[in-house]
Design an enzyme around this catalytic site. Sequence first.
Site, short mmCIF file in Angstrom:
data_model
loop_
_atom_site.label_atom_id
_atom_site.label_comp_id
_atom_site.label_asym_id
_atom_site.label_seq_id
_atom_site.Cartn_x
_atom_site.Cartn_y
_atom_site.Cartn_z
N GLY A 11 -9.93 30.83 -35.01
CA GLY A 11 -10.74 30.87 -35.62
C GLY A 11 -10.46 31.11 -37.96
N LEU A 12 -9.44 31.31 -38.11
CA LEU A 12 -9.20 31.34 -39.35
C LEU A 12 -8.88 29.82 -39.84
CD1 LEU A 12 -8.46 32.82 -41.46
CD2 LEU A 12 -5.81 33.28 -41.11
N ASP A 69 0.76 -1.27 0.18
CA ASP A 69 -0.50 0.03 0.13
C ASP A 69 0.85 1.26 0.16
OD1 ASP A 69 -2.82 -1.01 -0.49
OD2 ASP A 69 -3.64 -0.19 1.62
N ASP A 106 -11.39 38.40 -31.77
CA ASP A 106 -11.11 36.84 -32.46
C ASP A 106 -12.11 36.26 -30.97
OD1 ASP A 106 -9.28 34.94 -33.65
OD2 ASP A 106 -8.86 34.36 -31.45
S1 SF4 Z 1 -8.24 -2.01 -2.04
FE1 SF4 Z 1 -7.23 -0.87 -0.67
S2 SF4 Z 1 -5.76 -2.33 -0.17
FE2 SF4 Z 1 -5.67 -3.53 -1.50
S3 SF4 Z 1 -4.08 -2.27 -2.34
FE3 SF4 Z 1 -5.29 -1.48 -3.25
S4 SF4 Z 1 -5.63 0.84 -1.49
FE4 SF4 Z 1 -4.86 -1.35 -1.15
#
Ligand code: SF4
Length: 565
Positions: A442-443, A36, A307
Amino acid sequence: MELTLWTYEGPPHVGAMRVATSMEGVHYVLHAPQGDTYADLLFTMIERRDQRPPVTYTTFQARDLGGDTAEMVKTSVRDAYERFQPQLMLVGESCTAELIQDQPGALAQSMGLPVPVVNLELPAYSKKENWGGSETLYHLVRTLLLSAALPPGTKRPEREPAIRPKANIIGPTALGFRCRDDIQEVLKLLGEIGVDANVIAPLGATPEDIKRIPDADFNICLYPEIAQTTCDWLKRNFAQPIVKTVPIGVGATRDFIAEIGEVAGIDVSRVLARSKSETLGNWNVSRVASSAIPGASRMPWYSRSVDSTYLTGKRVFIFGDATHAIAAARIATEELGFTLVGIGTYSRKFARQVREVAKQHGVEAVISDDYLAVETAVAEAAPELVLGTQMERHIAKRLGIPCAVISTPIHVQDVPARYSPQMGWEGANVIFDDWVHPLMMGLEEHLIGMFREDFEFAEGHMSHLHTAPSVEERTAEEAAEKATEEAKALAAPTDHDAAVKPMGSAPDAATAGGNWSPDGLAELKKIPFFVRGKVKRNTEKFASDRGITSITVDTLYEAKAAIGK
Ligand code: SF4
């Protein structure tokens, strides 16, 4: 289960990380599996922060699940406190940790640390990132200020007229859209109207700063997705009124100033009057030299200058967080003269406000976090410009529609080195440039409409963006045209654009679909590419409503006449 390839928001603990990373003196212990820590990259790469976020992960692995994962939490909390000595500790869990129910926040609170510990309970399977950020800020503020709350019904003492009013700016966070520069603009605006900033939170604040929040006369709810819950609580417990207008766009900036005038009880008429008189092109050298012209944006003059005439009525589709989508709708329609053909948000909490804007423009709001639903809505509306998030940038690229980013989620290019706010007078300048840039000038638009056979400036070409169809595309076009001739000779159904999709062509503009006769299809191709998708769709609907089986030139013009009525 929901099949998800792209997600507009991360899990709620990423919102909590944004708050922790915004602040100083705060540390976040996150009970989470190994891996994570990827979320660190959001801050160190996308936002290019020069430090890791103040987050300690327990990083449990599969083999830990048989043991005491709760003990891992305690060890991590203890180690983090000793190492970082924060003034306040946030403790919570990620999605996987939520399943094993160690209740890390409650555990940490029972450890007797000498600093406040905020127990974050963020349900990862029903809530998302902005909600997580909002809850984290709210619980943090509540933890630090609850003991100082005023008894219910207490009125704030009147401010001495000689003392300048003070405001808190609530909501800017790490990984917010252009928060870094928006704060500078808002501080400039406050300076212009004679209001002092008390606390800016969470970005840059310490827990000690949070304790000073009640000293201000009112709170500016700058990013409602993050700040509204906290501002509402402060209003109930410290009788602090809330300034709700978000100053994105010239009109909204004027309303913001007027609202502050009302809430703070100060006269802002001089600043408002100047904001009207100072909106020229600023070509006077002495004025250009003083970049700090107060109360002036170039946007009103730029959008009025000749413009910009070709911008009038451009069909725009807007999607993003609710704050930025609503602001963009106002700018697009009131300040640039675009026509709103679609609007939506992934911020379900603010769906009502977005629906109201949609209703004013006679369209239906897309309230969804499913990018496929957004893609379908964009394709159906066939806009000439998409204002959205990083996802809409991909969608628009696939459909060949110009696009500018107005909201998170963003990628690294939307955390630019240069000063690029969205709010205030300079924010309006940035917006004008960023939104007009992807459109064909635009042009060129006019010339391509007149001379379709040019070798270089072909259909969908935008020379200012170097978006000429590639050699392969040109070859494919020639091959497709040859095939069409042969197909015509055989009276086979024509589908001669199927192989060709130059950048900038309208979605499925002249590809298969509907029963187009060769002459109808040839006429359709004469229509400028950026409106062709819309014309095609309208004509096909007209034909199918009337049971017309072959769409000819006549059908096309009958449909045009019928729809124009
Ligand atoms: S689902 Fe949630 S817990 Fe699992 S890797 Fe992704 S952020 Fe982390």
